[in-house]
Design a protein around this motif. Structure first.
Motif, PDB file in Angstrom:
ATOM      1  N   ASN A  14      10.835 -25.259  13.487  1.00  0.00           N
ATOM      2  CA  ASN A  14       9.672 -26.040  13.940  1.00  0.00           C
ATOM      3  C   ASN A  14       9.932 -27.534  13.785  1.00  0.00           C
ATOM      4  N   VAL A 107       1.624 -24.926  10.869  1.00  0.00           N
ATOM      5  CA  VAL A 107       1.783 -23.932  11.930  1.00  0.00           C
ATOM      6  C   VAL A 107       1.902 -22.568  11.268  1.00  0.00           C
ATOM      7  N   PRO A 109       2.178 -18.195  11.910  1.00  0.00           N
ATOM      8  CA  PRO A 109       2.602 -17.205  12.917  1.00  0.00           C
ATOM      9  C   PRO A 109       1.618 -16.055  13.136  1.00  0.00           C
ATOM     10  N   ALA A 134       0.372 -17.725  17.673  1.00  0.00           N
ATOM     11  CA  ALA A 134       0.662 -18.852  16.785  1.00  0.00           C
ATOM     12  C   ALA A 134      -0.564 -19.756  16.723  1.00  0.00           C
ATOM     13  N   GLN A 151      -3.865 -22.859  19.687  1.00  0.00           N
ATOM     14  CA  GLN A 151      -3.346 -21.491  19.522  1.00  0.00           C
ATOM     15  C   GLN A 151      -2.670 -21.041  20.805  1.00  0.00           C
ATOM     16  N   ILE A 169       6.783 -15.044  18.752  1.00  0.00           N
ATOM     17  CA  ILE A 169       5.749 -15.929  18.189  1.00  0.00           C
ATOM     18  C   ILE A 169       6.350 -17.302  17.883  1.00  0.00           C
ATOM     19  N   GLU A 173       5.151 -21.063  18.688  1.00  0.00           N
ATOM     20  CA  GLU A 173       4.986 -22.118  17.668  1.00  0.00           C
ATOM     21  C   GLU A 173       5.645 -23.409  18.140  1.00  0.00           C
TER      22      GLU A 173
END
Ligand code: GRF
Length: 201
Positions: A14, A107, A109, A134, A151, A169, A173
């Motif tokens: 991320n 963030v 999952p 996410a 989301q 997922i 993200e």
């Protein structure tokens, strides 16, 4: 440029998504410092490769409050206005939450408020939900409980394992985290109670 501090503990994919968005001029700010509480976190290397100051800060042997106070001081020194948690595996103390109230994003999952906490993808799979996803949310004193900024839903397939679901997922993200950061930094997020209305989304 508004300054961002990113807190990590591991892989840092991320963080990488935020770095990539910054490179493309799509983050709305600049990552000023990356701090990891795990020395071997691969995310530190990703930051350094991008020329971003990246440091290891050991939480061991310190109270949660003392460690968080150090993080606050270090981020303030770097002029940080927004804190992004990106796989930071520690609960935040009120010291940190108060210092950056409303300016800490995380963030997660899963589609909160479903499946907060650890192993969210496994929780979703075992519960049998057909949709997960996410969430980017503002961090408050609770566990994954703050106002939701963005989301993205991900369909759960019959053949999914924790690994395959987690991988899809994770892609979600990486799409929504930079967008949420940008919306917040550009002042496009209006909070009404616990509802965050994002202009242009
Ligand atoms: C992500 O799944 C994130 O949602 C959760 O921890 C994981 C971190 O992954 N909070 P990475 O370090 O960003 O690759």
């Amino acid at each position: 440029m508004k300054k961002i501090g990113v807190l990590i503990s591991g892989r840092g994919s991320n963080l990488q998504a935020l770095i990539d968005a910054q490179r493309k001029g799509e983050l709305g700010g600049e990552i000023a410092i990356v701090i990891s509480n795990v020395e071997s976190a691969p995310g530190l290397e990703r930051a350094r490769r991008a020329g971003i100051p990246a440091v290891f800060r050991d939480h061991r042997g310190k109270s949660r409050e003392a460690f968080d106070a150090d993080l606050v001081a270090e981020m303030r020194e770097h002029g940080v206005e927004l804190v992004c948690l990106a796989g930071f595996m520690r609960l935040l103390s009120p010291t940190l939450v108060r210092a950056f109230r409303g300016r800490i994003l995380n963030v997660h999952p899963a589609l909160l408020p479903a499946f907060p906490g650890l192993d969210a993808q496994r929780q979703a799979l075992e519960h049998g939900v057909k949709l997960s996803g996410a969430t980017v949310h503002v961090v408050d004193e609770g566990l994954d409980s703050g106002p939701i900024v963005m989301q993205e839903a991900v369909r759960v397939l019959g053949a999914d394992t924790v690994e395959t679901l987690s991988a899809r997922i994770l892609e979600a993200e990486h799409r929504i985290y930079p967008r949420a950061v940008r919306a917040l930094l550009e002042g496009r997020c209006r909070t009404e109670g616990r509802r965050v209305v994002v202009e242009g989304e």
